[in-house]
Design an enzyme around this catalytic site. Sequence first.
Site, PDB file in Angstrom:
ATOM      1  N   LYS A 175       0.841  -1.203   0.000  1.00  0.00           N
ATOM      2  CA  LYS A 175       0.000   0.000   0.000  1.00  0.00           C
ATOM      3  C   LYS A 175       0.882   1.261   0.000  1.00  0.00           C
ATOM      4  O   LYS A 175       2.092   1.170   0.146  1.00  0.00           O
ATOM      5  CB  LYS A 175      -0.929  -0.001   1.228  1.00  0.00           C
ATOM      6  CG  LYS A 175      -1.741  -1.288   1.391  1.00  0.00           C
ATOM      7  CD  LYS A 175      -2.777  -1.399   0.319  1.00  0.00           C
ATOM      8  CE  LYS A 175      -3.812  -2.494   0.451  1.00  0.00           C
ATOM      9  NZ  LYS A 175      -3.520  -3.736   1.113  1.00  0.00           N
TER      10      LYS A 175
HETATM   11  C1  LIG Z   1      -9.678  -3.853  -0.313  1.00  0.00           C
HETATM   12  C2  LIG Z   1      -8.969  -4.384   0.901  1.00  0.00           C
HETATM   13  N1  LIG Z   1      -9.634  -4.450   2.063  1.00  0.00           N
HETATM   14  C3  LIG Z   1      -9.044  -4.904   3.192  1.00  0.00           C
HETATM   15  C4  LIG Z   1      -7.738  -5.341   3.186  1.00  0.00           C
HETATM   16  C5  LIG Z   1      -7.132  -5.879   4.438  1.00  0.00           C
HETATM   17  O1  LIG Z   1      -6.005  -5.154   4.846  1.00  0.00           O
HETATM   18  P1  LIG Z   1      -4.838  -5.830   5.686  1.00  0.00           P
HETATM   19  O2  LIG Z   1      -4.038  -6.699   4.767  1.00  0.00           O
HETATM   20  O3  LIG Z   1      -4.051  -4.666   6.212  1.00  0.00           O
HETATM   21  O4  LIG Z   1      -5.469  -6.618   6.786  1.00  0.00           O
HETATM   22  C6  LIG Z   1      -7.009  -5.306   1.992  1.00  0.00           C
HETATM   23  C7  LIG Z   1      -5.622  -5.774   1.959  1.00  0.00           C
HETATM   24  O5  LIG Z   1      -5.065  -6.117   0.972  1.00  0.00           O
HETATM   25  C8  LIG Z   1      -7.645  -4.820   0.816  1.00  0.00           C
HETATM   26  O6  LIG Z   1      -6.990  -4.768  -0.350  1.00  0.00           O
END
Ligand SMILES: Cc1ncc(COP(=O)(O)O)c(C=O)c1O
Length: 412
Positions: free
Chosen positions: A201
């Site tokens: 990210k």
């Molecule tokens: C659209 C979306 N929502 C939620 C998440 C979850 O984030 P995390 O990996 O920090 O738990 C991601 C992670 O790739 C994502 O792309």
Amino acid sequence: MVETLTPPQVKFLPYGRQHISQADIEAVIAVLKSDWLTQGPAVPAFEKELAERVGAKYAVACASGTAALHLAMLALGIGAGDEIVTSANTFLASANCARFVGAGVRFVDINVDTGLIDCQALERVLRSDTDRRIKVVIPVHFTGQPADLPAIYNMARQHGAWVVDDACHAIGATYDHEGKTCPIGSNRHSDLTVFSFHPVKHVAMGEGGAVTTPSSELAEKLARLRCHGIRKNSFINNEMATATAGEINPWYYEMQELGYNYRLTDIQAALGTSQLRRLSWSLRRRQEITACYRRLLQDEFADGTVRPLAVADNITHAYHLFVVLIEFERLGVSRARVMTSLRENGIGTQVHYIPVPLQPYYRRHCGTGAGDFPNTEKYYARALSLPMYPDLSDTDCERVIGELKKALQSNR
Ligand SMILES: Cc1ncc(COP(=O)(O)O)c(C=O)c1O
């Protein structure tokens, strides 16, 4: 003596990666030398800068984007008997957060050209919910392009539902509304916004997440639930909380609701703050890289067999991902073979996303199957994410598109 010849090294270009500067390293070292590795001053400092950057009233940092989504459901009191609705084209966590709290999930089809939730399809789903089980709408700002939040917020409000926008791809993105620029995360048209700080990210912390909200009540609840539900005021057991003289016992805390350990460490927060200060640079680089890719695609695939996703003109895109739609079937090529041959030539690609309602768990849970979300499936059959991160040069982009062209020709 015979010189040993080694083949020239080709730089591997992954589909996404973090950018770490000397300032980031120093920020982390400063925390390591400080008194606090966790629950120290770096976390509120990060929350303050994040809130300022996205124009939010409150920001609560936590362990991951998934934890942020779970906390959002808990803070809104979502549970068994309730339902949420989200895009069929997203990462699992946008739906899983409802299952964590025992709520049901409904999916909505997408616009095939943008990969974003189709607002008309959303309206149909909300209309069909005559017993008003749907309590939360979770639009996803897929790839970094804002979903149509004003329209979604209107529909949700009419239905009596909350809006939790999943902005894990979209920190720094904005949309125009009634002549004003609204940053994603400012909660102009949502109740809670969720961010992720995973290394692919824009802001990388290793793992990390945050929720923004305009509500002090929700912000306090999120902060409590991230730390076991512990509170240090408004006690129920007053006789345990106070000493005989009436003052609060200094050791006393109370758990009135079930929470988790979803805390972010100071090490992660310091890295996040340092990264946040480079966000504008990262967004600018991503926009420059996109412009370069678009030029190259126009030159190399003028027939439209490989094309970028469509972008609305009233938004600023955060370009977390650069997805192209490829007519694999029309070209008679297998995506698997193209991906493998790109990898062999030093180019990493990925597919975002496998339709969530087609995952075995959701087929079982929702009774969904092939054909239920035709646009999502049509999109999925064509999508390929090309490398996208600030360090990519124009020459790297030329290499990506050149290798893609070769892979598409040689795998027919
Ligand atoms: C659209 C979306 N929502 C939620 C998440 C979850 O984030 P995390 O990996 O920090 O738990 C991601 C992670 O790739 C994502 O792309």
